[in-house]
Design a protein around this motif. Structure first.
Motif: not given
Length: 119
Positions: A102-106
């Protein structure tokens, strides 16, 4: 460009990235590239900032947010190479990546190279 000598106590003014000796010379890490070992040192350096920022999961494990684009810049390599070096660390078990989506950083979990857990 001419560089000046380091005099007296001024040698203490530099900050350093730490790469553990066992990572450099241990048999279990022999197949890691020097770049992957350097990346591990960069990840270790970011652990302190992560802890300070309270980047801790629900199991009390500290994680690092380090986008591939920043690895590229820090190591001065292509995206392909940055991914390759990270994959090397994942393959030997020094890093565990948790994909957030969802576009969040790993989230990157940097493992302790000294203490091994049973498989």
């Amino acid at each position: 460009m001419a560089f000046d000598y380091i005099y007296g106590l001024s040698a203490d003014q530099y900050s350093f990235y730490r790469i553990p000796k066992s990572l450099m010379f241990g048999d279990e890490f022999r197949d890691l590239s020097l770049q992957a070992k350097l990346l591990y040192g960069l990840l270790l350096d970011r652990m302190a900032m992560s802890a300070k920022n309270q980047w801790i999961d629900n199991e009390s494990r500290v994680y690092v947010v380090y986008p591939i684009s920043e690895m590229q810049e820090d190591l001065n390599v292509s995206k392909k190479k940055a991914i390759e070096y990270l994959k090397e660390l994942e393959t030997v078990g020094l890093v565990k990546k948790k994909v957030k989506g969802f576009g969040l950083p790993n989230h990157l979990y940097v493992k302790n190279f000294v203490v091994s857990q049973p498989a």
